[in-house]
Design a protein around this motif. Structure first.
Motif, PDB file in Angstrom:
ATOM      1  N   VAL A 129     -42.849 -25.130  -1.080  1.00 39.40           N
ATOM      2  CA  VAL A 129     -44.019 -24.463  -1.224  1.00 39.40           C
ATOM      3  C   VAL A 129     -44.784 -25.364  -0.794  1.00 39.40           C
ATOM      4  O   VAL A 129     -44.920 -26.539  -0.835  1.00 39.40           O
ATOM      5  N   TYR A 130     -46.081 -24.978  -0.264  1.00 39.77           N
ATOM      6  CA  TYR A 130     -47.073 -25.785   0.281  1.00 39.77           C
ATOM      7  C   TYR A 130     -48.471 -25.147  -0.289  1.00 39.77           C
ATOM      8  O   TYR A 130     -48.924 -24.004  -0.450  1.00 39.77           O
ATOM      9  N   ILE A 131     -49.197 -26.215  -0.765  1.00 39.09           N
ATOM     10  CA  ILE A 131     -50.585 -25.774  -1.387  1.00 39.09           C
ATOM     11  C   ILE A 131     -51.652 -25.889  -0.423  1.00 39.09           C
ATOM     12  O   ILE A 131     -51.794 -26.784   0.405  1.00 39.09           O
ATOM     13  N   SER A 132     -52.344 -24.796   0.017  1.00 41.84           N
ATOM     14  CA  SER A 132     -53.282 -24.571   1.067  1.00 41.84           C
ATOM     15  C   SER A 132     -54.750 -24.553   0.653  1.00 41.84           C
ATOM     16  O   SER A 132     -54.732 -24.086  -0.674  1.00 41.84           O
ATOM     17  N   GLU A 133     -55.567 -24.903   1.145  1.00 45.18           N
ATOM     18  CA  GLU A 133     -56.836 -24.802   0.732  1.00 45.18           C
ATOM     19  C   GLU A 133     -57.400 -25.442  -0.463  1.00 45.18           C
ATOM     20  O   GLU A 133     -58.051 -24.779  -1.222  1.00 45.18           O
ATOM     21  N   PHE A 134     -56.809 -26.545  -0.711  1.00 44.48           N
ATOM     22  CA  PHE A 134     -56.825 -27.043  -1.987  1.00 44.48           C
ATOM     23  C   PHE A 134     -58.534 -27.905  -1.920  1.00 44.48           C
ATOM     24  O   PHE A 134     -58.719 -28.711  -1.270  1.00 44.48           O
ATOM     25  N   ASP A 135     -59.286 -27.202  -2.808  1.00 48.89           N
ATOM     26  CA  ASP A 135     -60.967 -27.709  -2.740  1.00 48.89           C
ATOM     27  C   ASP A 135     -61.316 -27.670  -4.476  1.00 48.89           C
ATOM     28  O   ASP A 135     -61.441 -26.687  -4.801  1.00 48.89           O
ATOM     29  N   LEU A 136     -61.482 -28.907  -4.843  1.00 46.73           N
ATOM     30  CA  LEU A 136     -61.930 -29.310  -6.166  1.00 46.73           C
ATOM     31  C   LEU A 136     -63.454 -29.596  -5.823  1.00 46.73           C
ATOM     32  O   LEU A 136     -63.750 -30.591  -5.045  1.00 46.73           O
ATOM     33  N   GLY A 137     -64.389 -29.268  -6.697  1.00 41.09           N
ATOM     34  CA  GLY A 137     -65.555 -29.959  -6.803  1.00 41.09           C
ATOM     35  C   GLY A 137     -66.372 -29.916  -8.296  1.00 41.09           C
ATOM     36  O   GLY A 137     -65.744 -30.267  -9.202  1.00 41.09           O
ATOM     37  N   ASN A 138     -67.492 -29.465  -8.209  1.00 35.81           N
ATOM     38  CA  ASN A 138     -68.174 -29.438  -9.381  1.00 35.81           C
ATOM     39  C   ASN A 138     -67.660 -28.168 -10.322  1.00 35.81           C
ATOM     40  O   ASN A 138     -67.280 -27.166  -9.616  1.00 35.81           O
ATOM     41  N   LEU A 139     -67.492 -28.136 -11.405  1.00 39.52           N
ATOM     42  CA  LEU A 139     -67.064 -27.072 -12.322  1.00 39.52           C
ATOM     43  C   LEU A 139     -68.309 -25.927 -11.931  1.00 39.52           C
ATOM     44  O   LEU A 139     -69.308 -25.828 -12.107  1.00 39.52           O
ATOM     45  N   GLY A 140     -67.407 -24.598 -11.800  1.00 43.55           N
ATOM     46  CA  GLY A 140     -68.231 -23.733 -11.265  1.00 43.55           C
ATOM     47  C   GLY A 140     -69.003 -23.549 -10.158  1.00 43.55           C
ATOM     48  O   GLY A 140     -69.966 -22.693  -9.888  1.00 43.55           O
ATOM     49  N   ASN A 141     -68.958 -24.776  -9.525  1.00 46.90           N
ATOM     50  CA  ASN A 141     -69.767 -25.012  -8.087  1.00 46.90           C
ATOM     51  C   ASN A 141     -71.004 -25.077  -8.259  1.00 46.90           C
ATOM     52  O   ASN A 141     -71.972 -24.971  -7.405  1.00 46.90           O
ATOM     53  N   ASN A 142     -71.533 -25.544  -9.437  1.00 50.69           N
ATOM     54  CA  ASN A 142     -72.898 -25.711  -9.788  1.00 50.69           C
ATOM     55  C   ASN A 142     -73.576 -27.035  -9.637  1.00 50.69           C
ATOM     56  O   ASN A 142     -72.733 -28.026  -9.962  1.00 50.69           O
ATOM     57  N   GLY A 143     -74.821 -27.130  -9.588  1.00 48.59           N
ATOM     58  CA  GLY A 143     -75.631 -28.482  -9.745  1.00 48.59           C
ATOM     59  C   GLY A 143     -75.296 -29.265  -8.303  1.00 48.59           C
ATOM     60  O   GLY A 143     -74.639 -28.948  -7.521  1.00 48.59           O
ATOM     61  N   THR A 144     -76.121 -30.519  -8.560  1.00 51.87           N
ATOM     62  CA  THR A 144     -75.772 -31.454  -7.423  1.00 51.87           C
ATOM     63  C   THR A 144     -74.396 -31.905  -7.664  1.00 51.87           C
ATOM     64  O   THR A 144     -73.739 -32.010  -8.343  1.00 51.87           O
ATOM     65  N   PRO A 145     -73.536 -31.919  -6.264  1.00 56.03           N
ATOM     66  CA  PRO A 145     -72.499 -32.584  -6.116  1.00 56.03           C
ATOM     67  C   PRO A 145     -72.146 -33.707  -7.119  1.00 56.03           C
ATOM     68  O   PRO A 145     -73.116 -34.679  -6.968  1.00 56.03           O
TER      69      PRO A 145
END
Length: 166
Positions: free
Chosen positions: A84-100
């Motif tokens: 199994v390979y995890i691809s495109e793993f990208d976490l940021g702000n919840l809901g991608n809202n606000g200033t990083p």
């Protein structure tokens, strides 16, 4: 024989050492999607048309996912016997809202990344668009093949290294 079969067979003929992966999003956070995906994977596996499993790890899939669900669904995928390979793993702000917010991103990584990194069926993780470069340079894509050992010592924020070493 369908077009997909012809494409896979051509790939196997002209790139015999290439590993063929299936890859989809919305899988490990959803039990029903995982069950359906496993059925497709097993059909492909029985016909010799797939060598590994890709599951995308986007923020919108994982930020609110239950870690027990993630682990259970990784177990189902690993039970196929394919890596199994995890691809495109990208976490940021919840809901991608606000200033990083680095602290928010760190909290998400502390919650989710260890489940993926430590799972014996997961053989690789592609960190995708993980850290935004504040200098105006293009965003960086980081690729990591899990070696089940010490993560790379350079190019990684110390906070993520600390998560990996736990």
């Amino acid at each position: 024989m369908g077009l997909d079969d012809q494409c896979v067979q051509a790939g196997q003929k002209y790139l015999p050492k290439a590993k063929l992966l299936i890859n989809e999003y919305g899988i490990i956070n959803n039990n029903a999607a995982t069950t359906s995906y496993v059925q497709i994977i097993n059909l492909l596996k029985d016909r010799g048309l797939v060598d590994g499993i890709g599951v995308q790890g986007h923020r919108f899939e994982l930020e609110s996912a239950d870690t027990n669900t993630l682990k259970s669904n990784l177990d189902k995928l690993a039970a196929t016997g394919l890596p199994v390979y995890i691809s495109e793993f990208d976490l940021g702000n919840l809901g991608n809202n606000g200033t990083p917010d680095d602290n928010q991103q760190l909290q998400l990584y502390q919650k989710i990344f260890p489940v993926l990194w430590r799972h014996p069926g997961v053989k690789g993780i592609t960190l995708w668009d993980t850290w935004r470069v504040r200098s105006g340079r293009p965003r960086v894509i980081w690729c990591v093949q899990t070696a089940r050992g010490d993560p790379p010592s350079h190019g990684w924020p110390s906070s993520l290294r600390a998560i990996l070493l736990r």
